[in-house]
Scaffold this motif. Structure first.
Motif, mmCIF file in Angstrom:
data_model
loop_
_atom_site.group_PDB
_atom_site.id
_atom_site.type_symbol
_atom_site.label_atom_id
_atom_site.label_comp_id
_atom_site.label_asym_id
_atom_site.label_seq_id
_atom_site.Cartn_x
_atom_site.Cartn_y
_atom_site.Cartn_z
ATOM 1 N N GLN A 54 0.815 -1.211 0.000
ATOM 2 C CA GLN A 54 0.000 0.000 0.000
ATOM 3 C C GLN A 54 0.850 1.263 0.000
ATOM 4 N N THR A 55 1.995 1.228 0.669
ATOM 5 C CA THR A 55 2.887 2.394 0.684
ATOM 6 C C THR A 55 3.450 2.657 -0.715
ATOM 7 N N HIS A 56 3.889 1.582 -1.360
ATOM 8 C CA HIS A 56 4.413 1.712 -2.728
ATOM 9 C C HIS A 56 3.325 2.230 -3.662
ATOM 10 N N TRP A 57 2.096 1.721 -3.501
ATOM 11 C CA TRP A 57 0.978 2.189 -4.336
ATOM 12 C C TRP A 57 0.726 3.688 -4.130
ATOM 13 N N GLY A 58 0.711 4.126 -2.870
ATOM 14 C CA GLY A 58 0.497 5.544 -2.594
ATOM 15 C C GLY A 58 1.577 6.416 -3.212
ATOM 16 N N ASN A 59 2.849 5.959 -3.121
ATOM 17 C CA ASN A 59 3.951 6.724 -3.705
ATOM 18 C C ASN A 59 3.831 6.804 -5.227
ATOM 19 N N ILE A 60 3.517 5.673 -5.856
ATOM 20 C CA ILE A 60 3.387 5.631 -7.319
ATOM 21 C C ILE A 60 2.209 6.486 -7.775
ATOM 22 N N TYR A 61 1.075 6.364 -7.089
ATOM 23 C CA TYR A 61 -0.124 7.087 -7.528
ATOM 24 C C TYR A 61 0.049 8.601 -7.386
ATOM 25 N N HIS A 62 0.496 9.040 -6.229
ATOM 26 C CA HIS A 62 0.560 10.480 -5.979
ATOM 27 C C HIS A 62 1.776 11.142 -6.635
ATOM 28 N N SER A 63 2.831 10.377 -6.910
ATOM 29 C CA SER A 63 4.008 10.980 -7.538
ATOM 30 C C SER A 63 3.781 11.268 -9.014
ATOM 31 N N GLY A 64 2.935 10.472 -9.674
ATOM 32 C CA GLY A 64 2.764 10.709 -11.107
ATOM 33 C C GLY A 64 1.520 10.131 -11.730
ATOM 34 N N LEU A 65 1.108 8.953 -11.268
ATOM 35 C CA LEU A 65 0.006 8.256 -11.938
ATOM 36 C C LEU A 65 -1.270 9.083 -12.005
ATOM 37 N N LYS A 66 -1.591 9.782 -10.928
ATOM 38 C CA LYS A 66 -2.861 10.527 -10.873
ATOM 39 C C LYS A 66 -2.926 11.651 -11.901
ATOM 40 N N HIS A 67 -1.781 12.115 -12.374
ATOM 41 C CA HIS A 67 -1.768 13.244 -13.311
ATOM 42 C C HIS A 67 -2.200 12.859 -14.729
ATOM 43 N N PHE A 68 -2.298 11.570 -14.999
ATOM 44 C CA PHE A 68 -2.654 11.136 -16.353
ATOM 45 C C PHE A 68 -4.161 11.180 -16.608
ATOM 46 N N PHE A 69 -4.973 11.207 -15.563
ATOM 47 C CA PHE A 69 -6.412 11.007 -15.730
ATOM 48 C C PHE A 69 -7.175 12.312 -15.528
ATOM 49 N N LYS A 70 -7.610 12.885 -16.647
ATOM 50 C CA LYS A 70 -8.312 14.171 -16.605
ATOM 51 C C LYS A 70 -9.804 14.023 -16.886
ATOM 52 N N ASP A 71 -10.194 12.956 -17.564
ATOM 53 C CA ASP A 71 -11.613 12.764 -17.886
ATOM 54 C C ASP A 71 -11.921 11.284 -18.017
ATOM 55 N N ILE A 72 -13.183 10.987 -18.307
ATOM 56 C CA ILE A 72 -13.639 9.598 -18.391
ATOM 57 C C ILE A 72 -12.957 8.865 -19.535
ATOM 58 N N ARG A 73 -12.726 9.564 -20.625
ATOM 59 C CA ARG A 73 -12.082 8.924 -21.775
ATOM 60 C C ARG A 73 -10.687 8.438 -21.408
ATOM 61 N N ASP A 74 -9.941 9.224 -20.640
ATOM 62 C CA ASP A 74 -8.610 8.796 -20.188
ATOM 63 C C ASP A 74 -8.707 7.504 -19.387
ATOM 64 N N VAL A 75 -9.682 7.462 -18.486
ATOM 65 C CA VAL A 75 -9.858 6.274 -17.643
ATOM 66 C C VAL A 75 -10.200 5.059 -18.497
ATOM 67 N N ASN A 76 -11.144 5.191 -19.406
ATOM 68 C CA ASN A 76 -11.571 4.061 -20.232
ATOM 69 C C ASN A 76 -10.442 3.563 -21.131
ATOM 70 N N ARG A 77 -9.730 4.511 -21.741
ATOM 71 C CA ARG A 77 -8.631 4.128 -22.634
ATOM 72 C C ARG A 77 -7.559 3.344 -21.866
ATOM 73 N N TYR A 78 -7.248 3.823 -20.674
ATOM 74 C CA TYR A 78 -6.227 3.172 -19.861
ATOM 75 C C TYR A 78 -6.687 1.799 -19.365
ATOM 76 N N ILE A 79 -7.902 1.742 -18.830
ATOM 77 C CA ILE A 79 -8.416 0.496 -18.263
ATOM 78 C C ILE A 79 -8.527 -0.591 -19.331
ATOM 79 N N ASN A 80 -8.928 -0.235 -20.541
ATOM 80 C CA ASN A 80 -9.025 -1.217 -21.625
ATOM 81 C C ASN A 80 -7.678 -1.860 -21.909
ATOM 82 N N THR A 81 -6.619 -1.046 -21.929
ATOM 83 C CA THR A 81 -5.280 -1.575 -22.171
ATOM 84 C C THR A 81 -4.793 -2.399 -20.988
#
Length: 340
Positions: A223-250
């Protein structure tokens, strides 16, 4: 009036008031002339299908004839119709004469007849064109020119769905003048949907991720590694629903195949780079020794020249990324690749 007659009258009235709905997908067609011809063919089929009356059949036939004017142009550059409709008519005339075809009337006569037929139609035609912003710049212009110049018929309403900012930029690049000014000439009644909040985007992302990682043992989820990965950069990729769907499909496609062999958090992060920063993804792939492995002792034994060369290579790779601030990107990469 008897009850049965009233019901029949109401059914007929309701049928007349219901619009004919046509969904047109412009991204299925490779060029302007194919797009225009197919548009009128689909419109013809929709009108003829909903009602077999003489009036509707005649409208369908007129639409087919109108479509026929654009089919010969498939052998010519799209600019013939995009740049100058009058020049396109001359081109049509030359082609049909050469082919020995007998085209009755010209484009404007058929369009005028079609307009009169549609003006007497007892139902509206609603044409839905979705995701226009997914087309390239020229195709976006083609769709709006189709609506504005070639298909502006009575009783015909267009519902155009698109990302306004994307379309304005695209029209600005291919039109002589501001994209917004051109858009305002075409769209008469704009409806703007409020931007989704970042909290809602995040909730959607997490709910979909939960479905994918369901079944991963707790001891394999740091969980610590997940928090570091998500807040350091991952969260910046998702601005709208299309971003989420495109990513989740892959992610969904590859996760099942590797979930037992790889760190799930690292794979989630690498997939985000693959989807949103493909150039960086391939650079990591082609420079594995720079990003992966455990070589601290050999690194400290290297010359300053070798160290500087590695540093320059990393900066050159990171410098090509414009989607994230450099500090955010490096923080994200350092947490994902400890060797850095």
């Amino acid at each position: 009036m008897a009850l049965e007659e009233i019901q029949k009258h109401d059914e007929k009235k309701g049928k007349q008031e219901n619009p004919i709905i046509v969904k047109f997908n412009p991204w299925y067609f490779s060029d302007q002339n194919q797009l225009i011809a197919q548009f009128f063919k689909e419109l013809s089929a929709a009108v003829s299908r909903v009602d077999k009356s003489k009036k509707h059949i005649k409208i369908g036939q007129a639409l087919q004839a109108y479509a026929g004017f654009f089919e010969p142009l498939r052998h010519f550059p799209a600019v013939a119709i995009v740049g100058n409709v009058a020049r396109a008519i001359k081109t049509i005339g030359a082609v049909t004469e050469k082919a020995g075809q007998d085209q009755a009337g010209d484009l404007w006569d058929v369009k005028s007849e079609l307009s009169q037929l549609l003006a007497n139609l007892d139902r509206k035609i609603l044409i839905v064109i979705d995701d226009i912003d997914r087309l390239n710049n020229s195709e976006i212009r083609q769709v709006f020119q189709l609506v504005k110049s070639l298909a502006d018929f009575p009783h015909t309403i267009y519902f155009l769905s698109f990302d306004k900012d994307v379309v304005i930029k695209a029209l600005g690049k291919v039109q002589e003048g501001p994209g917004m000014a051109y858009l305002e000439k075409v769209v008469q009644v704009p409806f703007e949907i409020p931007q989704i909040s970042q909290d809602e985007v995040e909730r959607l992302l997490f709910s979909m991720l939960d479905e994918i990682i369901n079944g991963i043992p707790e001891e394999r989820w740091d969980q610590t590694h997940w928090g570091n990965i998500y807040h350091s950069g991952l969260k910046h990729f998702f601005k709208d629903i299309r971003d989420v769907n495109r990513y989740i499909n892959t992610l969904r496609f590859g996760f099942e195949m590797v979930k037992d062999d790889l760190n799930p958090i690292d794979f989630i992060a690498i997939t985000a780079i693959q989807v949103f920063l493909p150039e960086l993804y391939y650079a990591i792939r082609d420079n594995k020794d720079l990003f992966t492995g455990i070589s601290h002792s050999s690194y400290y034994g290297q010359s300053e020249q070798a160290k500087n060369k590695q540093k320059d290579s990393l900066e050159a790779i990171a410098g090509k990324v414009t989607e994230l601030p450099s500090e955010t990107l490096m923080d994200f990469l350092e947490r994902l690749f400890p060797k850095l």
